[in-house]
Scaffold this motif. Structure first.
Motif, PDB file in Angstrom:
ATOM      1  N   ARG A   6       1.545   5.704  13.243  1.00  0.00           N
ATOM      2  CA  ARG A   6       1.401   5.568  14.698  1.00  0.00           C
ATOM      3  C   ARG A   6       2.175   6.629  15.462  1.00  0.00           C
ATOM      4  NH1 ARG A   6       4.042   0.236  15.113  1.00  0.00           N
ATOM      5  NH2 ARG A   6       5.120   1.083  13.289  1.00  0.00           N
ATOM      6  N   GLY A   7       2.593   7.678  14.761  1.00  0.00           N
ATOM      7  CA  GLY A   7       3.319   8.752  15.423  1.00  0.00           C
ATOM      8  C   GLY A   7       4.506   9.210  14.608  1.00  0.00           C
ATOM      9  N   LEU A  26       0.833  -1.202   0.000  1.00  0.00           N
ATOM     10  CA  LEU A  26       0.000   0.000   0.000  1.00  0.00           C
ATOM     11  C   LEU A  26       0.870   1.254   0.000  1.00  0.00           C
ATOM     12  CD1 LEU A  26      -2.706   1.498   0.242  1.00  0.00           C
ATOM     13  CD2 LEU A  26      -2.509   1.241   2.742  1.00  0.00           C
ATOM     14  N   ALA A  27       1.893   1.268   0.829  1.00  0.00           N
ATOM     15  CA  ALA A  27       2.750   2.445   0.896  1.00  0.00           C
ATOM     16  C   ALA A  27       3.517   2.662  -0.403  1.00  0.00           C
ATOM     17  CB  ALA A  27       3.723   2.319   2.069  1.00  0.00           C
ATOM     18  N   VAL A  28       3.985   1.582  -1.030  1.00  0.00           N
ATOM     19  CA  VAL A  28       4.665   1.719  -2.327  1.00  0.00           C
ATOM     20  C   VAL A  28       3.706   2.315  -3.356  1.00  0.00           C
ATOM     21  CG1 VAL A  28       5.613   0.400  -4.275  1.00  0.00           C
ATOM     22  CG2 VAL A  28       6.388  -0.083  -1.936  1.00  0.00           C
ATOM     23  N   HIS A  29       2.475   1.840  -3.376  1.00  0.00           N
ATOM     24  CA  HIS A  29       1.469   2.359  -4.299  1.00  0.00           C
ATOM     25  C   HIS A  29       1.266   3.863  -4.084  1.00  0.00           C
ATOM     26  CE1 HIS A  29      -2.217   2.461  -6.705  1.00  0.00           C
ATOM     27  NE2 HIS A  29      -2.804   3.078  -5.687  1.00  0.00           N
ATOM     28  N   GLU A  30       1.203   4.286  -2.824  1.00  0.00           N
ATOM     29  CA  GLU A  30       0.971   5.694  -2.535  1.00  0.00           C
ATOM     30  C   GLU A  30       2.193   6.554  -2.860  1.00  0.00           C
ATOM     31  OE1 GLU A  30      -0.582   6.186   1.398  1.00  0.00           O
ATOM     32  OE2 GLU A  30      -2.450   5.137   0.918  1.00  0.00           O
ATOM     33  N   GLU A  69       3.105  -1.548  10.582  1.00  0.00           N
ATOM     34  CA  GLU A  69       4.573  -1.587  10.557  1.00  0.00           C
ATOM     35  C   GLU A  69       5.086  -1.648   9.124  1.00  0.00           C
ATOM     36  OE1 GLU A  69       5.694  -3.716  14.813  1.00  0.00           O
ATOM     37  OE2 GLU A  69       5.135  -4.996  13.126  1.00  0.00           O
ATOM     38  N   GLY A  70       4.425  -2.445   8.267  1.00  0.00           N
ATOM     39  CA  GLY A  70       4.840  -2.514   6.872  1.00  0.00           C
ATOM     40  C   GLY A  70       4.700  -1.179   6.173  1.00  0.00           C
ATOM     41  N   TYR A  71       3.575  -0.518   6.377  1.00  0.00           N
ATOM     42  CA  TYR A  71       3.352   0.786   5.749  1.00  0.00           C
ATOM     43  C   TYR A  71       4.406   1.795   6.203  1.00  0.00           C
ATOM     44  CZ  TYR A  71       0.909   4.982   4.160  1.00  0.00           C
ATOM     45  OH  TYR A  71       0.593   6.169   3.538  1.00  0.00           O
ATOM     46  N   LEU A 103      -3.603  10.228   9.419  1.00  0.00           N
ATOM     47  CA  LEU A 103      -2.914   9.322   8.502  1.00  0.00           C
ATOM     48  C   LEU A 103      -3.232   7.874   8.848  1.00  0.00           C
ATOM     49  CD1 LEU A 103      -0.895   8.636   6.253  1.00  0.00           C
ATOM     50  CD2 LEU A 103       0.938   8.831   7.972  1.00  0.00           C
ATOM     51  N   GLY A 104      -3.128   7.524  10.130  1.00  0.00           N
ATOM     52  CA  GLY A 104      -3.398   6.150  10.542  1.00  0.00           C
ATOM     53  C   GLY A 104      -4.816   5.711  10.231  1.00  0.00           C
ATOM     54  N   THR A 105      -5.763   6.608  10.408  1.00  0.00           N
ATOM     55  CA  THR A 105      -7.158   6.271  10.132  1.00  0.00           C
ATOM     56  C   THR A 105      -7.378   6.028   8.644  1.00  0.00           C
ATOM     57  OG1 THR A 105      -7.899   7.565  12.039  1.00  0.00           O
ATOM     58  CG2 THR A 105      -9.533   7.098  10.337  1.00  0.00           C
ATOM     59  N   ARG A 106      -6.779   6.881   7.817  1.00  0.00           N
ATOM     60  CA  ARG A 106      -6.912   6.692   6.365  1.00  0.00           C
ATOM     61  C   ARG A 106      -6.262   5.381   5.925  1.00  0.00           C
ATOM     62  NH1 ARG A 106      -3.768   7.107   2.278  1.00  0.00           N
ATOM     63  NH2 ARG A 106      -2.072   8.245   3.304  1.00  0.00           N
ATOM     64  N   VAL A 107      -5.077   5.109   6.443  1.00  0.00           N
ATOM     65  CA  VAL A 107      -4.363   3.885   6.075  1.00  0.00           C
ATOM     66  C   VAL A 107      -5.104   2.655   6.582  1.00  0.00           C
ATOM     67  CG1 VAL A 107      -2.231   2.580   6.489  1.00  0.00           C
ATOM     68  CG2 VAL A 107      -2.122   5.004   5.876  1.00  0.00           C
ATOM     69  N   GLU A 108      -5.684   2.735   7.768  1.00  0.00           N
ATOM     70  CA  GLU A 108      -6.460   1.616   8.297  1.00  0.00           C
ATOM     71  C   GLU A 108      -7.592   1.241   7.340  1.00  0.00           C
ATOM     72  OE1 GLU A 108      -8.514   0.414  12.515  1.00  0.00           O
ATOM     73  OE2 GLU A 108      -8.863   2.438  11.751  1.00  0.00           O
ATOM     74  N   THR A 109      -8.286   2.233   6.811  1.00  0.00           N
ATOM     75  CA  THR A 109      -9.381   1.972   5.876  1.00  0.00           C
ATOM     76  C   THR A 109      -8.861   1.304   4.606  1.00  0.00           C
ATOM     77  OG1 THR A 109     -10.644   3.851   6.720  1.00  0.00           O
ATOM     78  CG2 THR A 109     -11.218   3.045   4.529  1.00  0.00           C
ATOM     79  N   ALA A 110      -7.753   1.817   4.074  1.00  0.00           N
ATOM     80  CA  ALA A 110      -7.196   1.254   2.840  1.00  0.00           C
ATOM     81  C   ALA A 110      -6.679  -0.167   3.061  1.00  0.00           C
ATOM     82  CB  ALA A 110      -6.078   2.153   2.323  1.00  0.00           C
TER      83      ALA A 110
END
Length: 377
Positions: free
Chosen positions: A330-331, A44-48, A295-297, A273-280
């Protein structure tokens, strides 16, 4: 320490994508669910990153290798990925496997950001090439020991298999609990059946049993046996390494799998950020993401920052972590030298003790949160 040519440059030398090697357990005996969550976060992070323009206009590419919880396989993967010109390494969940990968990365001068493994001794000696996001085991497991004592548990039994990781966990628990009036007895699961373990727990009057064993075997049979022994109706079962985090635990154990406290590396509330990533991540996985997915993201968020900055300041390529300061899920993430730890360390990711709520097993209850102290420099 030798100083080979920076692979951060090598990874960008051919005019194509910027490559990151990802080490992930995706087959047995590796913890496959953990590997899937870790990979989902990385991808997901690579895609973003690529949607935002990549690394100086060049796409980020993930080269994934399955470690299958095998240290030798991981070390061979590091060699292969280095030969393919990756700019950095990411990932790994199992501590013993991550240690083998870190040793090869250090020898090759290849930056490795370890996502999830917590063993304090990730490397035999201090290195500038390896950094870690997950809290060191000595940090997280002391928080777990603090929770145990706070909940009134003084006679603690650990059902343990043989491994460096489980032995380190037992030592950390004992060193914290014993001076505070408690005791930790180790029960060898190489010689005890689940039924024999129950007898040993009764004989020792244990009020808590900690599962320092693999999942699903022998963790699941042990939990079932303890729950079916009426003499142990009041005993607390705990799993500091996080076995109950993943859906397979609930699927296999049902009601027997609730109220088993474990360590989770998440804040009580996620930010924007965490909330958006959680949904994705939930969309990708089809289930609620574990802390391992976050942790991966965050691993890719850090590496993207490192890769962007190295073009401007190659002189510091041999220690790529010192200037990192990025917002993770997460911070705020920055790295330091923590006492007794040979790699650059995020000190510390948020740490909680949680369990599955008996009234709603897909919901987690926060039982205890670690203090955010020990911010080493």
């Amino acid at each position: 320490m030798h100083t080979p040519p920076s692979p951060l440059t090598a990874g960008r030398s051919d005019g194509s994508s910027v490559r990151i090697g990802a080490l992930v357990p995706l087959s047995r005996p590796g913890w496959v669910e953990a590997g899937q969550h870790l990979l989902a976060g990385l991808e997901l992070a690579v895609h973003e990153v690529n949607d935002a323009g990549g690394i100086a206009g060049r796409p980020l590419e993930l080269l994934v290798r399955d470690t299958a919880a095998d240290p030798q396989k991981a070390a061979a993967a590091v060699e292969e990925l280095a030969g393919l010109g990756v700019a950095a390494l990411a990932g790994e969940y199992h501590s013993v496997v991550a240690r083998a990968a870190a040793a090869r990365a250090d020898a090759l001068g290849l930056p490795f950001l370890c996502s999830s493994a917590v063993l304090d001794a990730l490397t035999e000696q201090p290195t500038e090439w390896v950094a870690r996001l997950a809290p060191a085991q000595s940090h997280g497991w002391r928080i777990y020991a603090e929770f145990l004592l706070g909940a009134g548990h003084r006679r603690i039994a650990v059902g343990a298999q043989s491994s460096v990781y489980w032995a380190a966990g037992t030592r950390i628990l004992r060193e914290y609990v014993t001076p505070r009036g408690g005791s930790v007895v180790e029960l060898d699961m190489a010689t005890l059946s689940p039924t024999a373990l129950c007898e040993a727990l009764v004989d020792r009057g244990a009020t808590a049993l900690l599962l320092l064993v693999g999942h699903p075997e022998p963790a699941v049979p042990i939990v079932r046996a303890v729950h079916r022994d009426r003499r142990l109706a009041e005993i607390m079962i705990g799993a500091p390494a996080g076995q109950p985090e993943f859906p397979e635990w609930a699927r296999l154990l049902g009601d027997d799998g609730v109220a088993v406290p474990f360590l989770r590396y998440l804040p009580e509330r996620l930010g924007a950020l965490g909330t958006r990533v959680e949904t994705a991540l939930r969309e990708r996985l089809g289930v609620a993401p574990s802390f391992v997915a976050f942790e991966g993201y965050d691993t890719v968020v850090v590496l993207a920052d490192v890769l962007r900055s190295r073009g401007a300041d190659e002189a510091h390529a041999a220690d790529p972590w010192t200037r990192v300061e990025v917002e993770g899920t997460r911070g705020r993430i920055r790295f330091s030298r923590a006492p007794g730890i040979g790699v650059r360390q995020w000190t510390w990711a948020p740490t909680q003790v949680v369990d599955r709520d008996p009234a709603q097993p897909d919901r987690f209850r926060v039982l205890h949160s670690g203090r955010e102290d020990g911010m080493g420099q």
